[in-house]
Design a protein around this motif. Structure first.
Motif, PDB file in Angstrom:
ATOM      1  N   ALA A 159       0.828  -1.212   0.000  1.00  0.00           N
ATOM      2  CA  ALA A 159       0.000   0.000   0.000  1.00  0.00           C
ATOM      3  C   ALA A 159       0.860   1.259   0.000  1.00  0.00           C
ATOM      4  N   ASN A 160       2.086   1.144   0.498  1.00  0.00           N
ATOM      5  CA  ASN A 160       2.914   2.323   0.732  1.00  0.00           C
ATOM      6  C   ASN A 160       4.240   2.203  -0.015  1.00  0.00           C
ATOM      7  N   GLY A 161       4.344   2.920  -1.097  1.00  0.00           N
ATOM      8  CA  GLY A 161       5.568   2.878  -1.882  1.00  0.00           C
ATOM      9  C   GLY A 161       6.765   3.470  -1.175  1.00  0.00           C
ATOM     10  N   GLN A 162       6.533   4.268  -0.141  1.00  0.00           N
ATOM     11  CA  GLN A 162       7.628   4.880   0.611  1.00  0.00           C
ATOM     12  C   GLN A 162       7.996   4.070   1.851  1.00  0.00           C
ATOM     13  N   SER A 163       7.400   2.908   1.999  1.00  0.00           N
ATOM     14  CA  SER A 163       7.750   2.030   3.118  1.00  0.00           C
ATOM     15  C   SER A 163       9.131   1.431   2.883  1.00  0.00           C
ATOM     16  N   THR A 164       9.629   0.709   3.868  1.00  0.00           N
ATOM     17  CA  THR A 164      10.946   0.075   3.737  1.00  0.00           C
ATOM     18  C   THR A 164      10.962  -0.899   2.572  1.00  0.00           C
ATOM     19  N   VAL A 165       9.913  -1.717   2.441  1.00  0.00           N
ATOM     20  CA  VAL A 165       9.831  -2.656   1.317  1.00  0.00           C
ATOM     21  C   VAL A 165       9.731  -1.899  -0.001  1.00  0.00           C
ATOM     22  N   GLY A 166       8.907  -0.844  -0.026  1.00  0.00           N
ATOM     23  CA  GLY A 166       8.749  -0.062  -1.249  1.00  0.00           C
ATOM     24  C   GLY A 166      10.053   0.555  -1.715  1.00  0.00           C
ATOM     25  N   ARG A 167      10.848   1.090  -0.782  1.00  0.00           N
ATOM     26  CA  ARG A 167      12.113   1.721  -1.156  1.00  0.00           C
ATOM     27  C   ARG A 167      13.142   0.699  -1.621  1.00  0.00           C
TER      28      ARG A 167
ATOM     29  N   VAL B 285      10.513  -2.407  -8.473  1.00  0.00           N
ATOM     30  CA  VAL B 285       9.212  -1.953  -8.976  1.00  0.00           C
ATOM     31  C   VAL B 285       8.202  -2.070  -7.839  1.00  0.00           C
ATOM     32  N   VAL B 286       7.367  -1.057  -7.681  1.00  0.00           N
ATOM     33  CA  VAL B 286       6.294  -1.091  -6.689  1.00  0.00           C
ATOM     34  C   VAL B 286       4.956  -1.080  -7.414  1.00  0.00           C
ATOM     35  N   LEU B 287       4.107  -2.051  -7.087  1.00  0.00           N
ATOM     36  CA  LEU B 287       2.736  -2.073  -7.571  1.00  0.00           C
ATOM     37  C   LEU B 287       1.857  -1.605  -6.416  1.00  0.00           C
ATOM     38  N   PRO B 288       1.349  -0.391  -6.476  1.00  0.00           N
ATOM     39  CA  PRO B 288       0.685   0.204  -5.315  1.00  0.00           C
ATOM     40  C   PRO B 288      -0.761  -0.270  -5.153  1.00  0.00           C
ATOM     41  N   LEU B 289      -1.088  -0.676  -3.948  1.00  0.00           N
ATOM     42  CA  LEU B 289      -2.477  -0.969  -3.617  1.00  0.00           C
ATOM     43  C   LEU B 289      -3.208   0.306  -3.216  1.00  0.00           C
ATOM     44  N   GLY B 290      -2.461   1.255  -2.643  1.00  0.00           N
ATOM     45  CA  GLY B 290      -3.083   2.471  -2.139  1.00  0.00           C
ATOM     46  C   GLY B 290      -3.795   2.200  -0.821  1.00  0.00           C
TER      47      GLY B 290
END
Length: 366
Positions: free
Chosen positions: A142-150, A154-159
């Motif tokens: 859900a959070n592209g700026q999270s630790t996993v997102g960073r 590629v990030v597929l956002p759930l929002g």
């Protein structure tokens, strides 16, 4: 149990209950919320989906799916869908990975990481090792700026999605969105790879699905196990000369001198003669009583086509022929609807004669 310690069921207050109409309304609301969430996620997708698909398409190793808790359970299904549609894929439990299963990860792999918050502890502890191995990560979070997102390529956002749970806590809407997004990746990737029905049949040989995708040659009774006679014989000669051990097909395939299929004489045809007590017909040429130019299916056709013919035309038997029109086997409806193990346990043909006409013994068959 002593009376002093016995539990009195009538002393327990019943839990609060929803009326039937409320139950139905609540269930519909869950589905409505999840459907809205899928619509929202579909409209959030952009070029990052293309990036993820290109990364997966270029993968020369395995797609390793990982996630913890409910996200992990969804990950197992996504890995299974990827594997069944042509991508080498397996699920890696993050806790087990930290205790040795990281040895499964190889250069050339791609990791698909599922974490709603992007801060799941068991998942975060994998990141340094994956970075050291140079394995790219596709994150569904859900959070592209999270630790996993960073950490992800590629990030597929759930929002931001509201859970359908009445408390807003139990993973429901988010896991549905993860599952649907995983399906989208797997199925689009399958199309990009030119995955065919033949490939699908190879990966799904078992069960009713595998049976429908199989070729008729794989399921039919081979010619050696079928009843075959010359079209020039009499009905009596066909009946007497076509005995087969085990469970026989419900029809005799009749061939001409060149070996081509000319007709079928079915058990139903024989029963009609018995019912009419037409004894003289037994010594007539079978060609006068057979089904001429019967419907057939060609070698190499799919079982789905054979099943459709059997169902639409209410046939019990369907001859399989080669390009020259010669029979090579028979699809019997009992082989389609019964399990192989049931067929193996079929009763043998009885050896006790049943008298149908005076002076005539006809052996009953199963």
């Amino acid at each position: 149990m002593a009376a002093s310690t016995a539990l009195r069921l009538d002393s327990i207050s019943p839990p609060s209950q929803l009326a039937p109409a409320q139950q139905l309304a609540a269930a519909r609301e869950v589905l409505r919320r999840e459907a809205i969430a899928l619509w929202q996620v579909s409209h959030r997708l952009g070029e990052e989906l293309n990036d993820a698909l290109n990364l997966l398409h270029a993968c020369r190793g395995a797609v390793i799916v990982t996630g913890m808790g409910k996200a992990g359970l969804i990950g197992r299904k996504i890995a299974a869908t990827l594997a069944s549609t042509g991508a080498t894929s397996h699920f890696m439990h993050p806790a087990e990975a930290f205790h040795g299963d990281l040895g499964r990860v190889r250069c050339g792999d791609v990791v698909l990481m599922l974490s709603q918050s992007g801060e799941t502890g068991e998942v975060l502890q994998l990141l340094p090792s994956l970075d050291q191995a140079g394995v790219p990560i596709i994150a569904i979070t859900a959070n592209g700026q999270s630790t996993v997102g960073r950490a992800a390529r590629v990030v597929l956002p759930l929002g931001e999605l509201d859970e359908a749970c009445s408390l807003g806590l139990a993973p429901s809407t988010t896991t549905t969105a993860m599952l649907a997004l995983g399906d989208a990746l797997a199925l689009v990737l399958s199309s990009m790879r030119g995955f065919t029905a033949e490939d699908f049949a190879r990966y799904h040989p078992g069960g009713s699905l595998g049976r429908k995708l199989a070729r008729v040659d794989e399921v039919m009774r081979p010619l050696v196990d079928c009843r075959v006679a010359l079209v020039t014989q009499t009905v009596r000669q066909v009946i007497v000369g076509c005995g087969k051990p085990g469970r026989r097909t419900g029809a005799v395939m009749l061939v001409d001198a060149a070996g081509k299929l000319a007709g079928l004489f079915t058990d139903s045809d024989l029963v009609r003669l018995f019912e009419a007590r037409d004894e003289a017909a037994l010594d007539e040429p079978v060609s006068q009583r057979m089904v001429a130019s019967p419907t057939t299916i060609g070698s190499g056709a799919r079982m789905s086509e054979a099943i459709k013919l059997l169902a639409d035309r209410k046939f019990s038997e369907l001859p399989v022929t080669d390009p020259a029109g010669k029979p090579i086997g028979m699809i019997d409806v009992t082989d389609v609807v019964e399990a192989p193990e049931a067929m193996a346990q079929a009763d043998p043909v009885p050896s006790t004669p049943v008298r149908i006409f005076p002076g005539e013994d006809v052996y009953a068959a199963g």
